[in-house]
Scaffold this active site. Structure first.
Site, PDB file in Angstrom:
ATOM      1  N   ALA A  42       0.839  -1.200   0.000  1.00 25.15           N
ATOM      2  CA  ALA A  42       0.000   0.000   0.000  1.00 25.15           C
ATOM      3  C   ALA A  42       0.876   1.253   0.000  1.00 25.15           C
ATOM      4  CB  ALA A  42      -0.919  -0.009   1.215  1.00 25.15           C
ATOM      5  N   GLU A  43       1.934   1.220   0.808  1.00 21.99           N
ATOM      6  CA  GLU A  43       2.851   2.354   0.879  1.00 21.99           C
ATOM      7  C   GLU A  43       3.578   2.503  -0.470  1.00 21.99           C
ATOM      8  OE1 GLU A  43       3.137   4.370   3.401  1.00 21.99           O
ATOM      9  OE2 GLU A  43       4.934   5.501   2.837  1.00 21.99           O
ATOM     10  N   TYR A  44       3.993   1.379  -1.043  1.00 21.84           N
ATOM     11  CA  TYR A  44       4.670   1.408  -2.345  1.00 21.84           C
ATOM     12  C   TYR A  44       3.751   2.040  -3.394  1.00 21.84           C
ATOM     13  CZ  TYR A  44       7.284  -0.129  -6.447  1.00 21.84           C
ATOM     14  OH  TYR A  44       7.991  -0.144  -7.617  1.00 21.84           O
ATOM     15  N   LYS A 139      -6.389 -11.227  -8.850  1.00 19.15           N
ATOM     16  CA  LYS A 139      -4.982 -10.848  -8.917  1.00 19.15           C
ATOM     17  C   LYS A 139      -4.262 -11.539  -7.765  1.00 19.15           C
ATOM     18  CE  LYS A 139      -1.933  -6.869  -9.460  1.00 19.15           C
ATOM     19  NZ  LYS A 139      -0.892  -7.316  -8.554  1.00 19.15           N
ATOM     20  N   LYS A 337      -7.276  -2.634  -7.385  1.00 17.12           N
ATOM     21  CA  LYS A 337      -6.685  -3.056  -6.118  1.00 17.12           C
ATOM     22  C   LYS A 337      -7.739  -3.166  -5.018  1.00 17.12           C
ATOM     23  CE  LYS A 337      -2.208  -3.479  -6.744  1.00 17.12           C
ATOM     24  NZ  LYS A 337      -1.288  -3.168  -5.692  1.00 17.12           N
ATOM     25  N   CYS A 431       4.491 -10.675  36.226  1.00 20.20           N
ATOM     26  CA  CYS A 431       3.165 -10.668  35.612  1.00 20.20           C
ATOM     27  C   CYS A 431       2.477  -9.329  35.881  1.00 20.20           C
ATOM     28  CB  CYS A 431       2.335 -11.808  36.196  1.00 20.20           C
ATOM     29  SG  CYS A 431       0.599 -11.721  35.697  1.00 20.20           S
ATOM     30  N   CYS A 434      -0.664 -10.039  38.449  1.00 21.81           N
ATOM     31  CA  CYS A 434      -0.571 -10.518  39.830  1.00 21.81           C
ATOM     32  C   CYS A 434       0.792 -10.241  40.459  1.00 21.81           C
ATOM     33  CB  CYS A 434      -0.894 -12.007  39.904  1.00 21.81           C
ATOM     34  SG  CYS A 434       0.363 -13.044  39.145  1.00 21.81           S
ATOM     35  N   CYS A 449       2.953 -17.149  33.411  1.00 24.92           N
ATOM     36  CA  CYS A 449       2.656 -16.769  34.784  1.00 24.92           C
ATOM     37  C   CYS A 449       2.159 -18.062  35.430  1.00 24.92           C
ATOM     38  CB  CYS A 449       1.576 -15.692  34.829  1.00 24.92           C
ATOM     39  SG  CYS A 449       0.919 -15.473  36.490  1.00 24.92           S
ATOM     40  N   CYS A 454      -3.836 -16.093  39.515  1.00 29.62           N
ATOM     41  CA  CYS A 454      -3.628 -14.793  38.852  1.00 29.62           C
ATOM     42  C   CYS A 454      -4.978 -14.283  38.339  1.00 29.62           C
ATOM     43  CB  CYS A 454      -2.666 -14.971  37.690  1.00 29.62           C
ATOM     44  SG  CYS A 454      -2.576 -13.529  36.615  1.00 29.62           S
TER      45      CYS A 454
HETATM   46  S1  IVH Z   1      -1.844 -10.391 -16.273  1.00 36.38           S
HETATM   47  C1  IVH Z   1       1.302  -7.945 -19.154  1.00 36.38           C
HETATM   48  N1  IVH Z   1      -3.261 -11.609 -14.470  1.00 36.38           N
HETATM   49  O1  IVH Z   1       0.423  -8.954 -11.055  1.00 36.38           O
HETATM   50  C2  IVH Z   1       1.050  -8.248 -17.721  1.00 36.38           C
HETATM   51  N2  IVH Z   1      -1.199 -10.645 -13.793  1.00 36.38           N
HETATM   52  O2  IVH Z   1       1.060  -6.165 -10.588  1.00 36.38           O
HETATM   53  C3  IVH Z   1      -0.125  -9.150 -17.634  1.00 36.38           C
HETATM   54  N3  IVH Z   1      -0.652 -11.011 -11.440  1.00 36.38           N
HETATM   55  O3  IVH Z   1       3.013  -8.766 -13.384  1.00 36.38           O
HETATM   56  C4  IVH Z   1      -0.315  -9.615 -16.281  1.00 36.38           C
HETATM   57  N4  IVH Z   1      -2.467 -12.160 -10.932  1.00 36.38           N
HETATM   58  O4  IVH Z   1       2.776 -10.956 -11.946  1.00 36.38           O
HETATM   59  C5  IVH Z   1      -2.128 -10.926 -14.710  1.00 36.38           C
HETATM   60  N5  IVH Z   1      -4.633 -12.765 -12.991  1.00 36.38           N
HETATM   61  C6  IVH Z   1      -3.505 -12.079 -13.240  1.00 36.38           C
HETATM   62  C7  IVH Z   1      -2.546 -11.828 -12.244  1.00 36.38           C
HETATM   63  C8  IVH Z   1      -1.399 -11.097 -12.558  1.00 36.38           C
HETATM   64  C9  IVH Z   1      -1.324 -11.666 -10.473  1.00 36.38           C
HETATM   65  C10 IVH Z   1       0.638 -10.326 -11.251  1.00 36.38           C
HETATM   66  C11 IVH Z   1       1.566 -10.442 -12.423  1.00 36.38           C
HETATM   67  C12 IVH Z   1       1.759  -9.008 -12.867  1.00 36.38           C
HETATM   68  C13 IVH Z   1       1.524  -8.273 -11.589  1.00 36.38           C
HETATM   69  C14 IVH Z   1       1.237  -6.809 -11.809  1.00 36.38           C
END
Ligand code: IVH
Length: 710
Positions: A42-44, A139, A337, A431, A434, A449, A454
């Site tokens: 999330a941070e990335y 994903k 996401k 503890c 207690c 403990c 306790c």
């Molecule tokens: S398709 C051309 N389908 O997520 C790239 N990627 O954050 C097509 N990933 O590089 C990727 N599940 O390593 C695709 N159902 C899915 C996926 C998936 C995980 C990964 C994959 C991708 C990365 C991108």
């Protein structure tokens, strides 16, 4: 994401750009190569978006080396380099339905422009264009892999690397059961690049980490890092010990075969023996995509592996060609996401709880943070060795993880943000409830403990004694326990069975009418007679859960017999190991506990009733070698009961279906696990099948030849 301040001078923007680019590159390297990222995804993502916004405001800042123009990290030299036949790209992200809709609109515009139609989505639709087809997939949060098959035989498996050149991990990948060495199709194409994701099944990950934590070893941060670490082992025999699995989701180079649609390609991969996730759907509009996303959000913790989003892809491969790619991602796909299961927040304090068996567990007090839809303020740190292995210190920014119904935990510090004077933490000497010393038994990771009286142990013991798996006393929940303790009406476990002597005092409690008092007393009365195994569970003996309590009760069918048994006798019982034998023996040998048992027996708690019916005379090896997954709702068993019934017969019960699963027991509303079993050819049994299995040790209704007992 925040827009860049228009007052920023260009120099400031460049300085920030350089800083972000450096941090993102470093994070990427640690993620790809070291399997130990220094920040959450999330941070990335947030920093990446900030970088994109800076570049949008100052296009001069875009260089070829910017993380926005690149994929992954260059290979680090640990494995031979492998040049992918076609580059492995990344995906653009959408974080809201508006961003998803904007993507779909861009796709429609580009297609319309490319095919010469009006550059307006509605007009394009009206002009008799076939409806847009999208494939929705989960994903998978794993490690990207490229599998090159030549004439149907696996020639090379490689990590993504920088997208052009990855690392050759063929030997490691060949240890993964899911991946066929040879494709199961008649006429395999001359060249086939299969794109997929290697993952660590969640149930295996949780079991592995629980064991490491119990042993005082460093726990893995999350399943993705565990998968990455396992795949990047120099010695493939080490990889073989890890239960890695794969889902394939696409094709790179393809020679000697062609498809019109992505969905067709996935079906073909499946038929060729490659694992393709069953949760894939072809849809035709944004509403249907939203429904898929909604369902994925609801079921994300049921699929057995970690997912971090939904990938939406244009189905028509000709359309894909027209859409093409940006520097790092295809225009024909987008990753939507899901709310992250890991977040960063500040660790305010480390406090210690003492549980019903005396185990002292450190936990983090956090700046409240939203993790996967729930605000987290507390998270477990397991034990002192874990705190030290992770080197988590008060004042640190820490990564907090909450996956499904697993309790939230602190996975590690963000070292770059450590305050100057942060001190390592150690367990307090005494503890906190207690004041008695906390002790760490030889060879154990946990502090205890040992004071049976306790106050916090007592509070948690009482709640447990009244719970479902123990004496199941209706009306005696946590709040009632607190009230009874506060009013001085109970001071130990046996006092529960003396409460009827205090009916008047109970009637005097605020808001307690006669009905409530009588219900509680009736609940207690009913709790007086429970099978021996449940009485054993109620005693709060370390390590003694319901499964082992049943084994004990079956072998030594009276409380007195168990009490009299020496550790050797206990250990001789099938399924009982030295740890439990010692824990049981030393519990009964403690004078305060012996007194408690005498009191309970004197108060009429039936301690020699039979073990729960139907479980007598079980052969503990009946199902040895079976790996079973239970899914959906069963009528005659809770999930726990089914699991236990299988386990006491020697079966292994896991949470996710793979090629190694011997059987899936599917009740009502089974969800994706049943589908996966069907797609892998794993036998599926209903509740009647489960009963036959428990009785006979085999699946009588599956035609011979379809499956032998493992
Ligand atoms: S398709 C051309 N389908 O997520 C790239 N990627 O954050 C097509 N990933 O590089 C990727 N599940 O390593 C695709 N159902 C899915 C996926 C998936 C995980 C990964 C994959 C991708 C990365 C991108």
């Amino acid at each position: 994401m925040s827009d860049p301040d228009p007052n920023d001078t260009f120099a400031q923007a460049r300085a920030r750009h350089d800083e972000l680019a450096r941090r993102l590159r470093d994070a990427r390297y640690r993620y790809d190569v070291l399997s130990a990222p220094p920040m959450t995804d999330a941070e990335y993502d947030a920093r990446f978006r900030e970088l994109e916004a800076l570049e949008a405001a100052h296009p001069e800042l875009v260089t070829a080396s910017s993380p926005t123009q690149r994929v992954g990290s260059p290979p680090a030299g640990a494995f031979p380099p492998f040049t992918h036949l076609q580059p492995m790209l990344s995906l653009d992200n959408a974080f809201s339905s508006e961003e998803l809709a904007a993507w779909a609109q861009r796709v429609a515009r580009r297609l319309a422009a490319a095919t010469g139609a009006a550059a307006d989505e509605e007009q394009a639709q009206a002009a008799d264009a076939p409806p847009m087809g999208y494939v929705c997939e989960l994903k998978i949060d794993g490690v990207a892999i490229n599998l090159v098959y030549r004439d149907g035989v696996l020639a090379t498996a490689a990590t993504r690397g920088n997208g052009e050149v990855g690392e050759d991990v063929t030997a490691q990948v060949l240890t993964i059961d899911d991946i066929p060495y040879r494709l199961t199709v008649e006429d395999p194409p001359a060249v086939l690049e299969v794109r997929g994701e290697v993952y660590y099944p969640l149930a295996d990950f949780d079991a592995m980490n629980a064991e490491r934590i119990e042993q005082g070893e460093a726990a893995f941060m999350n399943p993705r890092n565990a998968a990455s670490g396992a795949l990047r082992q120099k010695d493939p025999e080490v990889t073989r010990q890890r239960p890695l699995a794969v889902w394939c989701h696409g094709i790179g180079q393809l020679e000697g075969l062609a498809f019109d649609r992505h969905a067709q390609a996935l079906d073909w991969l499946d038929a060729a023996g490659l694992p393709v996730a069953p949760e894939t759907e072809v849809v035709h509009d944004l509403d249907a995509i939203s429904v898929f996303v909604q369902r994925a959000t609801e079921r994300r913790h049921d699929v057995g592996y970690e997912i971090d989003g939904v990938v939406v892809k244009v189905d028509d491969l000709r359309q894909r060609e027209l859409l093409g790619f940006t520097a790092r991602a295809p225009r024909w796909a987008i990753a939507y996401k899901l709310p992250p299961v890991e977040q960063q927040t500040r660790l305010r304090a480390i406090e210690v709880n003492v549980g019903r068996t005396g185990k002292a567990t450190p936990y983090a007090v956090l700046d409240p943070v939203l993790v996967a839809g729930t605000t987290i303020t507390y998270a477990t740190l397991h034990n002192e060795l874990q705190v030290q292995a992770k080197d988590v210190r008060v004042g640190d920014t820490v990564i907090v993880r909450r996956a499904g119904d697993v309790i939230p935990e602190v996975v590690g510090p963000v070292l770059a943000e450590r305050p100057e004077h942060a001190e390592p933490w150690s367990m307090p000497a005494d503890c906190p409830f207690c004041g008695e010393p906390l002790v760490r038994p030889e060879g154990e990771a946990n502090h205890l403990c040992e004071n049976v009286d306790c106050p916090n142990r007592l509070r948690e013991s009482l709640t447990h004694l009244a719970g479902r798996g123990a004496l199941d006393i209706e009306g005696l929940g946590e709040q009632t326990v607190d009230l009874l303790l506060a009013e001085g009406l109970v001071a130990d476990l046996a006092d529960i069975f003396r409460l009827h002597e205090h009916r008047e005092a109970l009637l005097g409690l605020e808001k307690w009418g006669a009905k409530r008092v009588d219900n509680l007393l009736a609940g207690i009365e009913a709790g007086r007679t429970r099978p021996l195994d449940r009485v054993l569970v109620a005693l709060n003996i370390r390590h003694l859960g319901p499964t082992y309590a049943k084994l004990l009760a079956r072998a030594l069918p009276s409380l007195q017999a168990i009490r009299d048994a020496d550790p050797e006798t206990l250990e001789a019982i099938d399924g009982i190991g030295p740890i439990i034998a010692r824990a049981v023996h030393s519990w009964f040998a403690t004078p305060r506990n012996a007194q408690l048992v005498d009191d309970l027996v004197a108060l009429g708690v039936t301690a020699d009733a039979e073990v729960a019916p139907g479980d007598a005379d079980v052969d503990p090896d009946l199902l040895a070698g079976w790996t079973v997954v239970v899914t959906g709702t069963l009528e005659g068993f809770t999930r726990e009961e089914a699991k236990e019934a299988l386990e006491v017969r020697g079966a292994k019960v896991t949470g996710s279906v793979s090629g190694r699963t011997s059987l899936v027991v599917a009740g009502a509303d089974p969800g994706s696990k049943r589908d996966k079993a069907a797609s892998l050819g794993v036998p599926i049994a209903d509740e009647a099948g489960l009963r036959r299995l428990l009785e006979h040790g085999e699946l009588l209704d599956v035609p011979a030849g379809d499956r032998e007992s493992p």
